[in-house]
Design an enzyme around this catalytic site. Sequence first.
Site, PDB file in Angstrom:
ATOM      1  N   ARG A 163     -12.859  -4.357  -6.642  1.00  0.00           N
ATOM      2  CA  ARG A 163     -12.442  -5.321  -5.479  1.00  0.00           C
ATOM      3  C   ARG A 163     -13.310  -5.234  -4.302  1.00  0.00           C
ATOM      4  O   ARG A 163     -14.890  -4.607  -4.119  1.00  0.00           O
ATOM      5  CB  ARG A 163     -11.073  -4.987  -5.184  1.00  0.00           C
ATOM      6  CG  ARG A 163     -11.461  -3.315  -3.593  1.00  0.00           C
ATOM      7  CD  ARG A 163     -10.163  -3.675  -2.828  1.00  0.00           C
ATOM      8  NE  ARG A 163     -10.341  -2.549  -1.950  1.00  0.00           N
ATOM      9  CZ  ARG A 163      -9.780  -2.196  -0.504  1.00  0.00           C
ATOM     10  NH1 ARG A 163      -8.410  -2.616  -0.627  1.00  0.00           N
ATOM     11  NH2 ARG A 163     -10.364  -0.849  -0.319  1.00  0.00           N
ATOM     12  N   ASP A 166       2.872  -4.656   6.976  1.00  0.00           N
ATOM     13  CA  ASP A 166       1.354  -4.665   7.550  1.00  0.00           C
ATOM     14  C   ASP A 166       0.254  -5.517   7.050  1.00  0.00           C
ATOM     15  O   ASP A 166       0.320  -6.350   6.408  1.00  0.00           O
ATOM     16  CB  ASP A 166       1.719  -4.126   6.427  1.00  0.00           C
ATOM     17  CG  ASP A 166       0.482  -2.941   6.067  1.00  0.00           C
ATOM     18  OD1 ASP A 166      -1.178  -2.962   6.871  1.00  0.00           O
ATOM     19  OD2 ASP A 166       0.395  -1.761   5.774  1.00  0.00           O
ATOM     20  N   TYR A 216      -9.636  -1.143  11.729  1.00  0.00           N
ATOM     21  CA  TYR A 216     -10.856  -0.811  10.481  1.00  0.00           C
ATOM     22  C   TYR A 216     -11.649  -1.016   9.750  1.00  0.00           C
ATOM     23  O   TYR A 216     -12.545  -1.630   9.280  1.00  0.00           O
ATOM     24  CB  TYR A 216     -11.171   1.084  10.373  1.00  0.00           C
ATOM     25  CG  TYR A 216      -9.653   1.645  10.066  1.00  0.00           C
ATOM     26  CD1 TYR A 216      -9.967   1.286   8.037  1.00  0.00           C
ATOM     27  CD2 TYR A 216      -8.967   2.955  10.156  1.00  0.00           C
ATOM     28  CE1 TYR A 216      -8.589   1.261   7.641  1.00  0.00           C
ATOM     29  CE2 TYR A 216      -8.191   2.606   9.268  1.00  0.00           C
ATOM     30  CZ  TYR A 216      -7.677   2.080   8.354  1.00  0.00           C
ATOM     31  OH  TYR A 216      -6.783   3.135   7.909  1.00  0.00           O
ATOM     32  N   PHE A 231       0.693  -1.169   0.119  1.00  0.00           N
ATOM     33  CA  PHE A 231       0.323   0.552  -0.025  1.00  0.00           C
ATOM     34  C   PHE A 231       0.879   1.875  -0.247  1.00  0.00           C
ATOM     35  O   PHE A 231       2.086   1.493   0.936  1.00  0.00           O
ATOM     36  CB  PHE A 231      -0.751   0.090   1.184  1.00  0.00           C
ATOM     37  CG  PHE A 231      -2.001   1.028   1.100  1.00  0.00           C
ATOM     38  CD1 PHE A 231      -2.588   0.871   0.399  1.00  0.00           C
ATOM     39  CD2 PHE A 231      -2.201   2.494   1.889  1.00  0.00           C
ATOM     40  CE1 PHE A 231      -3.673   2.325   0.064  1.00  0.00           C
ATOM     41  CE2 PHE A 231      -2.768   3.149   2.189  1.00  0.00           C
ATOM     42  CZ  PHE A 231      -3.526   2.776   0.808  1.00  0.00           C
TER      43      PHE A 231
END
Lengths: 397, 397
Positions: A356, A184, A209, A113
């Site tokens: 996605r 990560d 989250y 990312f």
Amino acid sequence: MTDFAATRAQFHIPEGVIYLDGNSLGPMPVAAEARAAQAVREEWGEMLIGGWNKAGWMAMPRVLGRHVGRLIGAEPGTVVIGDTLSIKVYQALAAALAMRPERRVVLSDSGNFPTDLYMAQGLIKSLGQDHELRIVAPEEVEAAIDEDIAVVMLTEVDYRTGRLHDMAAISARARAAGALTVWDLAHSAGALPIDLAGSGADFAAGCTYKYLNAGPGAPAFIYVAPRHSDRALPALSGWLGHAAPFAFEQGYRPGEGIDRMRVGTPPVLQMAALEAALGVWDGVSMTDIRARSIELSELFIAEVESRCPQLELASPRDPLQRGSQVSFRFEESYAAVQALIARGVVGDFRAPDIMRFGIAPLYIGEDEIRRAALILQDVMENRLWDDPTYRARAAVT
Amino acid sequence: MTDFAATRAQFHIPEGVIYLDGNSLGPMPVAAEARAAQAVREEWGEMLIGGWNKAGWMAMPRVLGRHVGRLIGAEPGTVVIGDTLSIKVYQALAAALAMRPERRVVLSDSGNFPTDLYMAQGLIKSLGQDHELRIVAPEEVEAAIDEDIAVVMLTEVDYRTGRLHDMAAISARARAAGALTVWDLAHSAGALPIDLAGSGADFAAGCTYKYLNAGPGAPAFIYVAPRHSDRALPALSGWLGHAAPFAFEQGYRPGEGIDRMRVGTPPVLQMAALEAALGVWDGVSMTDIRARSIELSELFIAEVESRCPQLELASPRDPLQRGSQVSFRFEESYAAVQALIARGVVGDFRAPDIMRFGIAPLYIGEDEIRRAALILQDVMENRLWDDPTYRARAAVT
């Protein structure tokens, strides 16, 4: 056996919505509403400053960290909550680099990312030495690990395709080459079994989250392997990571173990929502989650491929090579996702051409998967995406 | 003229409590309860991922930053919300140091809040050059600014004594010496008029949970003077500070102006509470706040000094040299503060021997000040502090 009907009942999903975007922001656990209200009204409102002790706010980063730790296979006392994932990646990478002062290369991949890459670039710039961020293709990572590498920094599950790295194999290879690893877990925590303790990972960070459903802007977590916890320095050395925060000394002394990775005052209202969201996991087996996720993902792929010949699977076909999402390529993915959302199927778009879909068994079942595929068929077959409303891009996608 | 009865009515203060600890954590604005609930139920619950656009979450750091900016005399578009004060101080200091590459000294004072010093120590260690954090007494700061100094990093109002630095004079002196300034406004924002634009300050940061009453763990803010905004680099270069966050490029490109100081996903629930808390300031004049704060502080000092000869004023006697708090020294301050709290007067203790009382005119009036002084007299005169319950120290004080 995990009772998925029972977990489903613990979420609020708006009427008419099939929510396949929990890999971006998990839906609201019903208990989060009351818990957040309690934090505001009964804790902040009534206890005022006393809430730091009486309501346990000060201990929450550690207490919730231990809970998250159980979901990712971490040893007790190795995980703490706070800040954002970007910040926690920075702390982990900075600590790892400082432990390999004679090496200069951070190895990452093009599936990472971007914020992880950006934070690494910022850190390297600050260090002012001749560090290099080396970015290779995901499938080239293992071969690229040599004795120049200080730190291997990877996201386990690719945010676009869902491609899954082999954490244990890469960590072992890194270790053999004398490099440290920073993992990560943004798209891993709550999505699939992780065995941090057994994997040989050195550092990890993730957010709460997505598959942990703690709400918009929920805090991140950081993991430091026990063998490093008293040597790793946080770089962002804030007062709540100090050995004695309330002694107000002038010099920084790192706190014990994982506590030193705390920085400033933690976000109490967000942590309250996180606490409620973690409650949903009681009685949930991550092995069951994985099995169900694969079952549902396989079903979704089969349904979509038989109904939508226009779409190309962008995720690995082998379920063991995927996280808990399924992605497809289509030139007009952006507009197609908007058309889907307008019809109640919430997925998301990732540049340049990916749609996605996150598969979260806690609140998604076969019925939703089948209905989503039918609606996607309608959008594709009837070119419903070909509409100026859907093509106009919003600020955030 | 600010209507302080009207502002008082906008706070929830528990029955029987005189709250003189708003300099640690402001009390709950009544509107925060509904606003936080709305963010949870109506935004997260109903909009799901769509909240980033539909509920304006993505823009909140800038929108709320502009609102905070008005309260601290900042130019529009120079303030953004996010992270914690520790992180924002780090960003400001890192950016400032990078703008003075030929200098090596960060000047601060012994009245600075320790986390600022700790973050500076961590940054200096990362930089790996021969930077020095030079700490002098608060009254020696101006004289210590010379052409070795890269950055002067100070907290305007001393967290223990309330001593107020002259921001304009020190900033001017720094500028004349070619140094940059980083101002920590933790005990200033919402406490007294600040003229960031006019003061010549280069960078500033502050928190919103003290005099701005945004709740426990509320996010921080950062200010960058417009003359630096396109040159200052954030060091913590996260994706939301990127020029095009949703293009997911591999290389970091700083966003425009203050936006580049954003890092990761902002804490939406905390920002919702902040939004409500900022609403209280509509129609409030910071000049009126300051006049009333001085009036109430002078009354409190006079009352306490006439009633409690055991206490020694630790704050400057001249109100123009103080922020919006009054502190006293007493050997048994810790226990005395506990005795006060047990009697409904909430102040706090700061090591080694300070009891401190925040004076926030938004919800504190003369009646509370007089009653607090009477209760303090009772505690001192009758040695009510001399009780093992009050002497036993809690984890957080």
